[in-house]
Design a protein around this motif. Sequence first.
Motif, PDB file in Angstrom:
ATOM      1  N   PRO A  22       0.826  -1.213   0.000  1.00 50.64           N
ATOM      2  CA  PRO A  22       0.000   0.000   0.000  1.00 50.64           C
ATOM      3  C   PRO A  22       0.856   1.257   0.000  1.00 50.64           C
ATOM      4  O   PRO A  22       2.028   1.235   0.389  1.00 50.64           O
ATOM      5  N   ASP A  23       0.263   2.349  -0.447  1.00 49.18           N
ATOM      6  CA  ASP A  23       0.984   3.622  -0.529  1.00 49.18           C
ATOM      7  C   ASP A  23       1.343   4.167   0.855  1.00 49.18           C
ATOM      8  O   ASP A  23       2.371   4.787   1.036  1.00 49.18           O
ATOM      9  N   ARG A  24       0.486   3.942   1.840  1.00 49.61           N
ATOM     10  CA  ARG A  24       0.749   4.432   3.192  1.00 49.61           C
ATOM     11  C   ARG A  24       1.069   3.251   4.105  1.00 49.61           C
ATOM     12  O   ARG A  24       0.484   2.189   3.955  1.00 49.61           O
ATOM     13  N   PRO A  25       1.934   3.463   5.060  1.00 48.65           N
ATOM     14  CA  PRO A  25       2.174   2.383   6.023  1.00 48.65           C
ATOM     15  C   PRO A  25       0.936   2.203   6.909  1.00 48.65           C
ATOM     16  O   PRO A  25       0.169   3.140   7.115  1.00 48.65           O
ATOM     17  N   ARG A  26       0.770   1.008   7.423  1.00 47.79           N
ATOM     18  CA  ARG A  26      -0.399   0.754   8.267  1.00 47.79           C
ATOM     19  C   ARG A  26      -0.229   1.465   9.600  1.00 47.79           C
ATOM     20  O   ARG A  26       0.878   1.797  10.018  1.00 47.79           O
ATOM     21  N   GLN A  27      -1.327   1.696  10.276  1.00 46.92           N
ATOM     22  CA  GLN A  27      -1.281   2.379  11.558  1.00 46.92           C
ATOM     23  C   GLN A  27      -0.721   1.440  12.622  1.00 46.92           C
ATOM     24  O   GLN A  27      -1.050   0.256  12.649  1.00 46.92           O
ATOM     25  N   MET A  28       0.120   1.981  13.483  1.00 43.63           N
ATOM     26  CA  MET A  28       0.755   1.175  14.524  1.00 43.63           C
ATOM     27  C   MET A  28      -0.217   0.975  15.681  1.00 43.63           C
ATOM     28  O   MET A  28      -1.016   1.852  15.991  1.00 43.63           O
ATOM     29  N   SER A  29      -0.088  -0.170  16.311  1.00 46.37           N
ATOM     30  CA  SER A  29      -0.890  -0.439  17.509  1.00 46.37           C
ATOM     31  C   SER A  29      -0.311   0.369  18.667  1.00 46.37           C
ATOM     32  O   SER A  29       0.848   0.803  18.618  1.00 46.37           O
ATOM     33  N   PRO A  30      -1.068   0.569  19.729  1.00 44.70           N
ATOM     34  CA  PRO A  30      -0.529   1.307  20.888  1.00 44.70           C
ATOM     35  C   PRO A  30       0.722   0.645  21.471  1.00 44.70           C
ATOM     36  O   PRO A  30       1.659   1.350  21.885  1.00 44.70           O
ATOM     37  N   GLU A  31       0.752  -0.682  21.470  1.00 41.43           N
ATOM     38  CA  GLU A  31       1.937  -1.379  21.993  1.00 41.43           C
ATOM     39  C   GLU A  31       3.155  -1.112  21.124  1.00 41.43           C
ATOM     40  O   GLU A  31       4.273  -0.905  21.624  1.00 41.43           O
ATOM     41  N   GLU A  32       2.963  -1.123  19.805  1.00 37.03           N
ATOM     42  CA  GLU A  32       4.086  -0.861  18.897  1.00 37.03           C
ATOM     43  C   GLU A  32       4.587   0.572  19.052  1.00 37.03           C
ATOM     44  O   GLU A  32       5.797   0.815  19.027  1.00 37.03           O
ATOM     45  N   ARG A  33       3.661   1.521  19.193  1.00 37.20           N
ATOM     46  CA  ARG A  33       4.076   2.919  19.387  1.00 37.20           C
ATOM     47  C   ARG A  33       4.876   3.085  20.679  1.00 37.20           C
ATOM     48  O   ARG A  33       5.893   3.785  20.713  1.00 37.20           O
ATOM     49  N   GLU A  34       4.423   2.430  21.752  1.00 32.15           N
ATOM     50  CA  GLU A  34       5.113   2.528  23.039  1.00 32.15           C
ATOM     51  C   GLU A  34       6.509   1.919  22.959  1.00 32.15           C
ATOM     52  O   GLU A  34       7.484   2.489  23.464  1.00 32.15           O
ATOM     53  N   LYS A  35       6.630   0.781  22.272  1.00 27.62           N
ATOM     54  CA  LYS A  35       7.948   0.143  22.110  1.00 27.62           C
ATOM     55  C   LYS A  35       8.869   1.037  21.292  1.00 27.62           C
ATOM     56  O   LYS A  35      10.047   1.212  21.636  1.00 27.62           O
ATOM     57  N   LEU A  36       8.356   1.637  20.231  1.00 23.60           N
ATOM     58  CA  LEU A  36       9.160   2.535  19.402  1.00 23.60           C
ATOM     59  C   LEU A  36       9.611   3.746  20.225  1.00 23.60           C
ATOM     60  O   LEU A  36      10.772   4.163  20.152  1.00 23.60           O
ATOM     61  N   ARG A  37       8.710   4.295  21.016  1.00 19.84           N
ATOM     62  CA  ARG A  37       9.062   5.440  21.851  1.00 19.84           C
ATOM     63  C   ARG A  37      10.171   5.077  22.841  1.00 19.84           C
ATOM     64  O   ARG A  37      11.150   5.817  23.010  1.00 19.84           O
ATOM     65  N   ARG A  38      10.050   3.907  23.476  1.00 19.69           N
ATOM     66  CA  ARG A  38      11.093   3.466  24.420  1.00 19.69           C
ATOM     67  C   ARG A  38      12.430   3.259  23.712  1.00 19.69           C
ATOM     68  O   ARG A  38      13.486   3.644  24.229  1.00 19.69           O
ATOM     69  N   ASP A  39      12.383   2.636  22.541  1.00 19.30           N
ATOM     70  CA  ASP A  39      13.623   2.404  21.784  1.00 19.30           C
ATOM     71  C   ASP A  39      14.287   3.725  21.416  1.00 19.30           C
ATOM     72  O   ASP A  39      15.514   3.863  21.497  1.00 19.30           O
TER      73      ASP A  39
END
Length: 81
Positions: A54-71
């Motif tokens: 798809p042209d846009r990436p899929r929306q991240m789940s809240p858990e994925e966003r939190e892990k990315l923020r911590r990283d």
Amino acid sequence: MLALVLALSLGSAFAQQKGGKNERKAPPQQMKQEDRQRMRDDMRDAYRDRQARPDRPRQMSPEEREKLRRDIDDANRQLRK
């Protein structure tokens, strides 16, 4: 003078007939069965490719966003050291 007026009016009358009933348009060309099938296959493949990436990436789940923020926070802390 009358002959000149008649000649000019007849000339324009004949010019208007050009392209009338005598000229027939060529019939529209029909697509061959194999051409139609190839076009269907091409469209199906193009649609399938679009679904696969798809042209846009899929929306991240809240858990994925939190892990990315911590990283990112961890990486920033390591850069400051």
